[in-house]
Design a protein around this motif. Structure first.
Motif, PDB file in Angstrom:
ATOM      1  N   LEU A 196      45.401  34.295  38.191  1.00 50.90           N
ATOM      2  CA  LEU A 196      44.541  33.349  37.468  1.00 50.90           C
ATOM      3  C   LEU A 196      43.328  34.037  36.839  1.00 50.90           C
ATOM      4  CD1 LEU A 196      44.545  30.366  40.023  1.00 50.90           C
ATOM      5  CD2 LEU A 196      45.972  30.647  37.989  1.00 50.90           C
ATOM      6  N   THR A 197      43.361  35.374  36.806  1.00 54.08           N
ATOM      7  CA  THR A 197      42.232  36.139  36.284  1.00 54.08           C
ATOM      8  C   THR A 197      42.728  37.164  35.271  1.00 54.08           C
ATOM      9  OG1 THR A 197      41.239  35.918  38.495  1.00 54.08           O
ATOM     10  CG2 THR A 197      40.150  37.419  36.947  1.00 54.08           C
ATOM     11  N   GLN A 234      48.913  35.906  33.737  1.00 53.47           N
ATOM     12  CA  GLN A 234      47.716  36.312  32.997  1.00 53.47           C
ATOM     13  C   GLN A 234      47.925  36.193  31.487  1.00 53.47           C
ATOM     14  OE1 GLN A 234      47.008  40.322  34.351  1.00 53.47           O
ATOM     15  NE2 GLN A 234      45.835  39.672  36.150  1.00 53.47           N
ATOM     16  N   LEU A 290      48.140  32.490  30.309  1.00 56.77           N
ATOM     17  CA  LEU A 290      46.837  31.819  30.394  1.00 56.77           C
ATOM     18  C   LEU A 290      45.903  32.256  29.279  1.00 56.77           C
ATOM     19  CD1 LEU A 290      46.226  31.887  34.257  1.00 56.77           C
ATOM     20  CD2 LEU A 290      46.772  29.887  32.854  1.00 56.77           C
ATOM     21  N   PHE A 345      41.549  27.353  28.722  1.00 58.87           N
ATOM     22  CA  PHE A 345      41.554  28.040  30.014  1.00 58.87           C
ATOM     23  C   PHE A 345      40.173  28.476  30.487  1.00 58.87           C
ATOM     24  CE2 PHE A 345      42.011  32.049  32.492  1.00 58.87           C
ATOM     25  CZ  PHE A 345      42.457  31.464  33.666  1.00 58.87           C
ATOM     26  N   GLN A 359      39.417  27.571  34.306  1.00 55.31           N
ATOM     27  CA  GLN A 359      39.678  28.678  35.229  1.00 55.31           C
ATOM     28  C   GLN A 359      39.005  28.505  36.588  1.00 55.31           C
ATOM     29  OE1 GLN A 359      38.274  32.539  33.947  1.00 55.31           O
ATOM     30  NE2 GLN A 359      39.710  33.626  35.291  1.00 55.31           N
ATOM     31  N   GLU A 360      37.736  28.132  36.584  1.00 54.67           N
ATOM     32  CA  GLU A 360      37.003  28.009  37.850  1.00 54.67           C
ATOM     33  C   GLU A 360      37.661  26.980  38.765  1.00 54.67           C
ATOM     34  OE1 GLU A 360      32.544  26.843  39.541  1.00 54.67           O
ATOM     35  OE2 GLU A 360      32.844  27.206  37.395  1.00 54.67           O
ATOM     36  N   ARG A 394      41.015  28.324  40.092  1.00 51.76           N
ATOM     37  CA  ARG A 394      40.816  29.332  41.140  1.00 51.76           C
ATOM     38  C   ARG A 394      40.335  28.695  42.444  1.00 51.76           C
ATOM     39  NH1 ARG A 394      37.643  34.552  39.173  1.00 51.76           N
ATOM     40  NH2 ARG A 394      38.264  35.154  41.287  1.00 51.76           N
TER      41      ARG A 394
END
Length: 351
Positions: free
Chosen positions: A113-114, A143, A146, A152, A156-157, A160
């Protein structure tokens, strides 16, 4: 962009569009898994793809939120879910019961997710090391997809955060048997102030679902919304929708988990009446939480479909007592739940 809001439309699109797309991506990962050099890693990868593919079939529904990026959302979902199922197999089959091993393995989900995160040796604490790039390929697919989702950065936060809960659970539930319950209870105490109406085992159940991550991905792919919207989506799916999802999963696996001496959170209810009462509590919580969401009807149908899919499983239908309990739950789910229930029942028998 039109999101389906009728049960028959969702069923049609699932069978004609999203599930075939999920199968396409699963087939690619199965080919990659078959080429893993290490026998143990290869067997666990193939086992997860063979026995847990239905997770991706169900998750494909969230592609319907994404319009023209439907297939990209399904591609992300299949890769992310495949990581989850593969790592769950590795933890279940581990003899070491080492929390450091479980934590290091599941760091893969945070990196997935990063975009731009450096890939690591997620097998650091294991004898088995050589997977032919299988896990790294799954992470890179997440990755790369996304990166193409306009929303995104705003989602994202929240994605995660939900993933971090899932990772914590996978560590605590796989350690030594006598350590599991104390760790899970202590973990819940850190979150009890914002979820006081849940028990520790209901909170743990809610963290085990990936539905919120896929919902956020669907909206991120659309590129619409604000940080407030994504936070609202997260709060709607966690803990209500995700909790109901996993409690149903544990409900149908009771006998199997008992035979395998596996942790099953349904067993912590005092009796069946209490369990049914709490299922109804979660359904009420879901109905309230999704009222604040865009595409409210779609989310309502998703949760009603989840009820039907689990309760038409053969583990329920072939057990007289469980089947009667299932009927009580379905009735409380409303007319659409009954529609999906009948259709799922027919589909399973035709299949």
């Amino acid at each position: 962009m039109k999101v389906p809001t009728q049960p028959w439309t969702i069923l049609y699109k699932l069978n004609k569009e999203t599930i075939p797309a999920a199968h396409y991506f699963l087939k690619e990962w199965k080919k990659k898994a078959s080429e893993i050099p290490n026998q143990e890693l290869r067997e666990q990868a193939l086992d997860s793809l063979t026995k847990k593919y239905f997770h991706c079939e169900g998750g494909s529904a969230f592609g319907l939120l994404a319009g023209q990026r439907q297939n990209q959302v399904i591609q992300f979902m299949v890769a992310y879910q495949t990581i989850c199922d593969y790592l769950d197999n590795l933890c279940d089959q581990s003899e070491s019961l080492d929390p450091n091993d479980f934590r290091t393995l599941h760091n893969a989900l945070d990196d997935a997710l990063t975009p731009g995160a450096e890939l690591k040796n997620y097998y650091y604490y294991r004898e088995e090391q050589e997977d032919g790039g299988y896990l790294h390929s799954l992470i890179e697919t997440c990755q790369n997809t996304l990166r193409t989702f306009p929303g995104f950065p705003m989602a994202q936060e929240d994605m995660r955060e939900l993933s971090s809960y899932y990772q914590d659970l996978q560590v605590y539930k796989h350690v030594k048997k006598e350590e599991r319950e104390p760790l899970l209870k202590e973990w819940y105490k850190k979150h009890e102030d914002v979820m006081p109406d849940l028990t520790w085992y209901e909170f743990s159940s809610a963290t085990a679902s990936t539905l919120g991550v896929y919902t956020l991905a669907g909206y991120a792919a659309r590129g619409e919304g604000t940080p407030w919207l994504f936070s609202n989506i997260k709060n709607a799916y966690f803990p209500a929708v995700q909790g109901l999802h996993i409690l149903l999963d544990y409900f149908i696996d009771q006998e199997e988990d008992h035979a395998d001496d596996e942790l099953n959170f349904i067993n912590y209810y005092g009796n069946e009446d209490e369990m049914v009462h709490r299922m109804h509590f979660f359904m009420d919580k879901v109905k309230t939480s999704i009222e604040r969401l865009p595409d409210q009807k779609f989310h309502q149908l998703i949760y009603q479909g989840v009820i039907a899919i689990y309760l038409t499983d053969n583990k329920v239908q072939l057990n007289k007592e469980m089947k009667e309990t299932a009927k009580q739950i379905v009735r409380f789910g409303g007319l659409s739940s009954r529609f999906f229930y009948v259709n799922s029942w027919v589909f399973r028998r035709i299949k």
